[in-house]
Design an enzyme around this catalytic site. Structure first.
Site, PDB file in Angstrom:
ATOM      1  N   GLY A 201     -55.093   8.814 -14.970  1.00  0.00           N
ATOM      2  CA  GLY A 201     -55.907   7.595 -15.010  1.00  0.00           C
ATOM      3  C   GLY A 201     -57.399   7.827 -15.158  1.00  0.00           C
ATOM      4  O   GLY A 201     -58.176   6.891 -15.038  1.00  0.00           O
ATOM      5  N   LYS A 202     -57.836   9.044 -15.430  1.00  0.00           N
ATOM      6  CA  LYS A 202     -59.278   9.301 -15.545  1.00  0.00           C
ATOM      7  C   LYS A 202     -59.751   9.063 -16.996  1.00  0.00           C
ATOM      8  O   LYS A 202     -58.952   8.735 -17.852  1.00  0.00           O
ATOM      9  CB  LYS A 202     -59.600  10.713 -15.055  1.00  0.00           C
TER      10      LYS A 202
END
Ligand SMILES: *Cc1c(COP(=O)(O)O)cnc(C)c1O
Length: 415
Positions: A201-202
């Site tokens: 999710g970065k």
């Protein structure tokens, strides 16, 4: 027939699916990654000790950030662990950190035998400040870890002035803040060591992965060694010099990371442009505040956070999140990590190694005093925050949809 169609159209209009960072709709994974992974597999060399992809990633990342050294590792948690091990605290030393962050930034402190000392945060930015850190500094302070939460930089000018005046190294947890700037510097390149995550999710991702960065020759040596079982590769008489793990990134991951890195600046720019548009649309709505950004900072919007006032909006952030989900299918996270990190069992019950409670057994009472009265910013911040998912693939249509959903929900929630 006409009625059925228009009803279906109404539903499809009512629920627009936003691009998600959990699948291809909101990730930049594509032909470039496939090409480099294929090349890595064809090479037959999947360990970074012999391969070229991780080395190329490290060089390119260091160049982009403007630092002398970058080393890839297996996760953001591994990056923070490596940074702390490089600083090498004595058992019982204190490391100042923040009460609102990912657990991966906290457990490594305990693994290295040090005591996390939680600083309060500014309730408007959810970040630690020089003022909240100063209250935690003692004779035992070995390092300060700051998290640039949600992609919004901490005030590094003030924090570095404080830390330098006391000769305390600063580790920057930059997992959520790739290419965010404080003044003319990228965060992660300002303190002694910067830590990055490549988790799903970065901003850019390899599923799991991490990077540490530094300008300091001696710290660089220890970072490299810690990732490599402290084996002195390349030394005349290499040995395993101290306790350390194998945190090496493999070549498959390195290949994906290298391709992703080429897309990072575009990702950051698109997220920023979309966020500025949403902020414009949400001006002057009673009960919500758009992100507070210091004029010296560039926010890179890992997430887009609102502050929601429960005295104006019924049930505050929780009420707004519920409406957004029910009426528009928008999943947001009120309270972010739900409770301050120090209220998790690991800290409350001191669950560490067997029944030893080590290293808490070495802690000064003030270091493990988690009384709510000491953390007013943390409790206010968590009560008010609404974390909206954010993505580089958001179009004007998505932004309009989000803005209208928020306005519509607030109109129904006048307290
Ligand atoms: C994601 C994250 C971490 C941990 O990274 P992982 O790759 O999930 O281990 C640490 N700190 C912050 C602020 C994060 O957002």
């Amino acid at each position: 027939m006409v009625n059925t169609l228009s009803a279906a159209q109404a539903v499809s209009q009512a629920l627009l699916k936003l691009p998600s960072d959990q699948d291809t709709s909101g990730r930049t994974l594509g032909a470039e990654e496939i090409a480099l992974v294929t090349e890595a597999i064809r090479s037959g060399t999947l360990t970074s000790t012999k391969g070229t992809f991780v080395k190329a990633l490290e060089q390119k990342f260091a160049d982009l950030l403007g630092v002398k050294y970058a080393y890839a590792c297996t996760s953001g948690s591994a990056a923070v662990h490596t940074a702390i091990a490089a600083i090498d605290p004595e058992p019982g030393d204190e490391i100042i950190t923040t009460s609102i962050t990912d657990m991966g930034a906290l457990t490594p402190i305990l693994y290295q035998g040090a005591i996390p000392r939680f600083a309060d945060v500014d309730p408007c930015t959810w970040n630690v400040t020089a003022e909240t850190i100063a209250k935690c500094i003692t004779e035992r302070t070995k390092a300060i870890i700051v998290t640039h939460l949600f992609g919004n930089p901490c005030n590094m000018t003030e924090i570095m002035a404080l830390a330098n005046s006391r000769n305390i190294p600063v580790i920057e947890d930059t997992a959520q803040a790739f290419l965010a700037r404080h003044g003319d510097q990228y965060v992660g390149a300002i303190g002694a060591i910067g830590c990055f995550s490549l988790q799903q999710g970065k901003h850019i991702t390899t599923g799991e992965g991490g990077i540490v960065a530094t300008n300091d020759d001696a710290l660089a040596r220890r970072l490299f060694l810690y990732i490599n079982k402290a084996f002195g590769y390349g030394d005349p008489k290499p040995d395993h010099y101290f306790i350390a793990l194998n945190y090496r990134m493999n070549e498959l991951t390195g290949a994906v990371a290298l391709a992703q890195l080429g897309k990072l600046e575009g990702v950051v720019e698109r997220r920023w442009i979309a966020a500025v548009k949403l902020t414009e649309k949400l001006q002057d709505i009673p009960g919500i505040e758009t992100p507070h950004i210091d004029s010296n900072n560039v926010h890179v919007y890992w997430k887009y956070c609102l502050r929601v006032d429960g005295s104006v909006i019924k049930d505050g952030a929780v009420g707004l999140a519920k409406k957004l989900k029910e009426e528009k299918g928008i999943f947001s996270a009120p309270r972010y990590i739900q409770k301050p990190a120090f209220q998790c069992e690991i800290f409350e019950k001191q669950r560490t190694f067997g029944n030893s409670r080590f290293p808490f057994t070495l802690a000064q009472p003030e270091a493990v005093d988690y009384s709510p009265a000491l953390f007013p910013g943390t409790f206010e911040g968590l009560e008010k925050v609404l974390v909206l998912p954010w993505n580089e693939a958001y179009t004007d249509e998505h932004i309009d949809y989000i803005a209208d959903a928020i306005k519509g929900a607030i109109a129904q929630l006048q307290a």
